[in-house]
Scaffold this motif. Structure first.
Motif, short mmCIF file in Angstrom:
data_model
loop_
_atom_site.label_atom_id
_atom_site.label_comp_id
_atom_site.label_asym_id
_atom_site.label_seq_id
_atom_site.Cartn_x
_atom_site.Cartn_y
_atom_site.Cartn_z
N GLU A 1 -27.94 -0.28 22.11
CA GLU A 1 -28.51 0.66 23.08
C GLU A 1 -29.16 -0.10 24.24
N GLU A 2 -29.82 -1.22 23.92
CA GLU A 2 -30.42 -2.03 24.97
C GLU A 2 -29.36 -2.75 25.80
N LEU A 3 -28.30 -3.22 25.14
CA LEU A 3 -27.23 -3.92 25.86
C LEU A 3 -26.48 -2.98 26.80
N ALA A 4 -26.43 -1.71 26.46
CA ALA A 4 -25.77 -0.73 27.34
C ALA A 4 -26.48 -0.65 28.69
N LYS A 5 -27.79 -0.94 28.69
CA LYS A 5 -28.54 -0.93 29.95
C LYS A 5 -28.31 -2.23 30.73
N LEU A 6 -28.12 -3.33 30.00
CA LEU A 6 -27.89 -4.62 30.65
C LEU A 6 -26.46 -4.78 31.14
N PHE A 7 -25.52 -4.13 30.44
CA PHE A 7 -24.09 -4.20 30.78
C PHE A 7 -23.55 -2.78 30.92
N PRO A 8 -24.03 -1.98 31.88
CA PRO A 8 -23.65 -0.56 31.95
C PRO A 8 -22.16 -0.32 32.14
N ASP A 9 -21.46 -1.25 32.78
CA ASP A 9 -20.03 -1.07 33.01
C ASP A 9 -19.16 -1.62 31.89
N GLU A 10 -19.78 -2.37 30.97
CA GLU A 10 -18.98 -3.07 29.96
C GLU A 10 -19.33 -2.72 28.52
N ILE A 11 -20.57 -2.29 28.27
CA ILE A 11 -21.00 -2.00 26.91
C ILE A 11 -21.58 -0.60 26.83
N ALA A 12 -21.17 0.13 25.80
CA ALA A 12 -21.74 1.44 25.49
C ALA A 12 -22.25 1.40 24.06
N ALA A 13 -23.32 2.15 23.79
CA ALA A 13 -23.92 2.12 22.47
C ALA A 13 -22.93 2.56 21.39
N ASP A 14 -22.02 3.44 21.74
CA ASP A 14 -21.05 3.93 20.75
C ASP A 14 -19.79 3.07 20.66
N GLN A 15 -19.77 1.94 21.36
CA GLN A 15 -18.65 0.99 21.37
C GLN A 15 -17.38 1.60 21.98
N SER A 16 -17.55 2.58 22.85
CA SER A 16 -16.39 3.14 23.54
C SER A 16 -15.88 2.17 24.61
N LYS A 17 -16.68 1.16 24.93
CA LYS A 17 -16.25 0.12 25.88
C LYS A 17 -15.99 -1.15 25.08
N ALA A 18 -16.80 -2.17 25.25
CA ALA A 18 -16.62 -3.39 24.46
C ALA A 18 -16.89 -3.09 22.99
N LYS A 19 -16.04 -3.63 22.14
CA LYS A 19 -16.17 -3.39 20.70
C LYS A 19 -16.67 -4.63 19.99
N ILE A 20 -17.48 -4.41 18.95
CA ILE A 20 -18.02 -5.51 18.16
C ILE A 20 -16.97 -6.01 17.18
N LEU A 21 -16.68 -7.30 17.23
CA LEU A 21 -15.78 -7.91 16.25
C LEU A 21 -16.54 -8.24 14.97
N LYS A 22 -17.74 -8.76 15.12
CA LYS A 22 -18.59 -9.07 13.97
C LYS A 22 -19.98 -9.37 14.50
N TYR A 23 -20.93 -9.45 13.58
CA TYR A 23 -22.30 -9.81 13.98
C TYR A 23 -22.99 -10.53 12.83
N HIS A 24 -24.03 -11.27 13.20
CA HIS A 24 -24.94 -11.87 12.22
C HIS A 24 -26.36 -11.58 12.67
N VAL A 25 -27.21 -11.21 11.74
CA VAL A 25 -28.63 -10.97 12.00
C VAL A 25 -29.43 -11.94 11.13
N VAL A 26 -30.25 -12.77 11.76
CA VAL A 26 -31.08 -13.73 11.03
C VAL A 26 -32.54 -13.31 11.17
N LYS A 27 -33.15 -12.96 10.04
CA LYS A 27 -34.55 -12.51 10.04
C LYS A 27 -35.45 -13.65 9.56
N THR A 28 -36.51 -13.89 10.31
CA THR A 28 -37.53 -14.86 9.89
C THR A 28 -38.84 -14.10 9.80
#
Length: 571
Positions: free
Chosen positions: A466-493
Motif C-alpha cells: 500500500e505504501e509502495l503504491a504511493k511511491l510508484f503510482p504508475d508501476e505498483i498497485a496494492a492489489d498487484q494489478s500492475k507489478a506482481k510480486i515474484l517472492k518476498y522475505h521478511v526479516v524481523k529483529t
C-alpha cells in the motif's frame, strides 16, 4: 575532473544466482555523469515462477560507481588510523593473552581483529551459523540474498573506512553521488533532492544543499531552522551531549523551529537513524549526525557494499584473525558466565556443555542478550544495573522481488517519508552482486515496527505494498494489478540497536567493566557514534585497547590462577 570507475565483477559457484564475466579488479575510468548507470554486456535468461528456478548463464555487468572520496586527510579518519596503529605498533607480548569473545557481529569481529593485530589470540564465538550480527544475511533456495537491514556506509565512518583499507577491500564499497533524496508524499511518485556540490568545502556544501532545495522547506523555515541550529554549531560537543535529555520534538519547540521542519525532514531522519519517531528520539542523536555531516565535506556521502555482508565484509575480517593465530567458531552459543569465588569470570559455558577458558573475556552480544546473561552476583553493581534503561528497538527488513524493472527509482538510498517505511533502495540497481537487468528487488526498512513485529509476514507485505503504491503510482498497485510480486522475505529483529531515547547516555557502559578481566563491546557501549556500524567497530577497537593496556595485570592474574590450581606433590 572527477571520474567514475567502471568495474566488472567475477562471482562463481554452483549455488550463486548470478555469474559475472570479467575479473576483479578490472577497471576503466570515464568522466562521471550526474547519475550512475549500468551497461549490460549480455543478458541472463530466467524463469522466475513459483519454483523460481534459474538457468545459470554468463552475464557481464559493467557498473559505473562514483569514485571513492578523499577521506584520508580528515581529522576523524587520521584519529581512527592512529588508533589502529596502536595495535600494530604495540610491544609484542611475551605470552599472548587468550581472549574469549562472545558474539561475531561487527563489535566482536572488530575486537578480535585488533587484538590479533596486537599479537594476542582471540577466540571468537558466534551463537548462530552466520557471521555479522545485525549485518547478517542469508541465501535462499534460488541463490538470492536477504539481509537483516539496509546498510549504508557513510564517509563520516572513519573507523569503518580504516577497517576496509586495512583489509584491502576498499573497492567493495560502491559510492553513490553526493545527494540525499526524499520522496514527496504530497506528490506521489516525485522526489526532492539535496545535492552537495563537490567544489565547496564543509559546511558550505551542506548549507548550499539545503538552501537550493525549495520543495521541502520555505525560506522562512530554513532561516528559523538555521537559527535554531546555531547553538549546536557554536557550542560543539559539550552542547550536543547536553541535549540528551530532550526529544527531537521538544528541542525543536524550545529552539522555535517550525513544526513543518519536523514533518518534512526530521521524521524521516529519526526513523533512518534509530527506527523511531522524533517524539521519542533523543536530540543528541540528531545533532551528532548533523555535526558529522556538516563538519566533513564527504561525511554524508553514501556507499553500498557490493554484495552480501557475511562474505564481502565479515569473512575478510575472519581470514585476517585466523591468519594471525586467532579462532572463529560458529554455532557456539554462550549459555552462562560462570564465576570464581571472587566474582571474576571462571569460564564461558556454552549450550552444548563446552567450557571455554581464557585470560580475559568479552561479551559482544547485543545489550538485550547480555542483560539475560549477567550473573546474579553482578546484578546490583551500578555498571550493570544501569543497563536496564538500554532496550533494543524492534525493526523489520522487507525484501520484495518484482516481475519487472521499476523505473521510478535511483541508484541510491531513498527516504520514503512514509508513515510505515523508513528508507529503501532498489538493490537490483545499487548493488553489483544483486544486479538484475530484468527485475527489481526493493529492500525496505519497516519502521517504527513496535506494533508490527508480532504480525504475520503477509500482513506486513500487504501494508508495504500500500505504501509502495504511493511511491510508484504508475508501476505498483496494492492489489498487484500492475507489478506482481515474484517472492518476498521478511526479516524481523525484535531487539535491534538500543533505543536512543532521552537520558540514555549516562547508562552506556565503558568497555572495561569493574570486574577484572571482563569487558564489553557493542554499539551500546560508550563511544561517540551511538548505535551504528561505525559505533560497533569503534567499540571493538576501544575494547581491544583496554585489554592491551591491561596486559600486565591480566597476565599476572592468569599466572596466579595457574599456581593456585597446582596440586602439591606428596613427599
Amino acid at each position: 575532473m572527477d571520474t567514475g570507475c567502471l568495474s566488472s565483477m567475477n562471482i562463481t559457484g554452483v549455488n550463486q544466482a548470478r555469474s559475472f564475466a570479467g575479473q576483479l579488479p578490472t577497471q576503466r575510468c570515464f568522466p562521471s555523469s550526474h547519475l550512475a548507470s549500468f551497461a549490460v554486456k549480455s543478458l541472463v535468461l530466467r524463469n522466475k515462477g513459483r519454483s523460481s528456478q534459474r538457468r545459470h548463464s554468463a552475464l557481464q555487468i559493467v557498473c559505473k560507481d562514483f569514485p571513492r572520496p578523499p577521506l584520508e586527510s580528515t581529522i576523524n579518519y587520521l584519529e581512527a588510523g592512529q588508533l589502529s596503529s596502536f595495535f600494530r605498533n604495540s610491544e609484542r607480548p611475551s605470552k599472548p593473552l587468550q581472549v574469549v569473545i562472545a558474539g561475531a557481529g561487527l563489535a566482536g569481529l572488530s575486537t578480535a581483529k585488533y587484538l590479533a593485530d596486537a599479537g594476542h589470540k582471540p577466540i571468537l564465538l558466534e551463537a548462530r551459523d552466520v557471521l555479522g550480527g545485525k549485518v547478517a544475511a542469508w541465501k535462499d533456495e534460488d541463490g538470492d540474498w536477504y539481509e537483516t537491514g539496509l546498510h549504508i556506509f557513510f564517509g563520516a565512518y572513519p573507523n569503518v573506512q580504516n577497517l576496509f583499507g586495512e583489509l584491502g577491500i576498499e573497492d567493495r564499497l560502491q559510492w553513490k553521488e553526493h545527494s540525499m533524496i526524499f520522496a514527496m508524499p504530497n506528490k506521489p511518485g516525485e522526489f526532492s533532492r539535496f545535492d552537495f556540490p563537490e567544489t565547496l568545502p564543509a559546511p558550505v556544501n551542506g548549507i548550499w544543499a539545503i538552501l537550493k532545495n525549495n520543495e521541502m522547506l520555505t525560506w522562512p523555515e530554513k532561516v528559523k531552522f538555521a537559527i535554531g541550529l546555531l547553538p549546536a554549531m557554536l557550542g560543539g560537543q559539550p552542547y550536543v551531549e547536553a541535549q540528551d535529555g530532550l526529544t527531537v520534538s521538544e528541542w525543536m519547540k524550545k529552539q522555535g523551529v517550525p513544526d513543518r521542519v519536523n514533518d518534512e525532514v526530521f521524521i524521516a531522519m529519526s526513523k533512518a537513524l534509530n527506527f523511531i519517531n522524533p517524539d521519542e528520539l533523543s536530540m543528541q542523536c540528531i545533532l551528532i549526525a548533523l555535526n558529522r555531516f556538516l563538519q566533513e565535506k564527504h561525511g554524508s556521502k553514501m556507499a553500498f557494499l557490493d554484495g552480501n555482508p557475511p562474505e564481502r565484509l565479515c569473512m575478510p575480517i575472519v581470514d585476517h584473525i585466523r591468519s594471525r593465530g586467532g579462532e572463529v567458531r560458529l554455532n557456539s552459543r554462550l549459555k552462562k558466565i560462570e564465576l570464581n569465588s571472587d566474582g571474576t569470570v571462571k569460564h564461558f559455558g556454552l549450550t552444548d556443555g563446552t567450557q571455554i577458558t581464557g585470560d580475559a573475556y568479552v561479551c559482544a552480544a547485543p545489550v538485550d542478550i547480555f542483560k539475560l546473561l549477567v550473573p546474579q552476583e553482578w546484578s546490583e553493581i551500578s555498571y550493570f544495573k544501569k543497563l536496564e534503561k538500554l532496550v533494543g528497538v524492534p525493526v523489520i527488513n522487507v525484501h520484495i522481488w518484482f516481475d519487472r524493472k521499476l523505473k521510478n527509482t535511483y541508484d541510491h538510498l531513498l527516504f520514503s517519508r512514509s508513515s510505515l517505511l523508513s528508507v529503501y533502495a532498489d538493490m537490483s540497481v545499487t548493488c553489483k552482486e544483486y544486479y538484475d537487468p530484468n527485475c527489481s528487488m526493493l529492500e525496505l526498512v519497516f519502521a517504527p515496527a513496535e506494533e508490527w513485529i508480532g504480525r504475520s509476514d503477509a500482513e506486513i507485505i500487504d501494508a508495504t505494498m500500500e505504501e509502495l503504491a504511493k511511491l510508484f503510482p504508475d508501476e505498483i498497485a496494492a492489489d498487484q494489478s500492475k507489478a506482481k510480486i515474484l517472492k518476498y522475505h521478511v526479516v524481523k529483529t525484535p531487539r535491534s540497536v538500543y533505543k536512543t531515547v532521552p537520558n540514555c547516555e549516562p547508562c552506556r557502559p565503558l568497555q572495561r567493566s569493574p570486574i577484572e578481566g571482563f569487558y564489553l563491546a557493542g554499539d551500546y557501549t560508550k563511544q561517540k557514534y551511538l548505535a551504528s556500524m561505525e559505533g560497533a567497530v569503534l567499540s571493538g577497537k576501544l575494547c581491544a585497547q583496554s585489554i592491551v593496556q591491561d596486559y600486565s595485570r591480566l597476565s599476572l592474574r592468569s599466572q596466579k590462577s595457574l599456581q593456585s590450581e597446582e596440586v602439591p606433590v606428596a613427599s
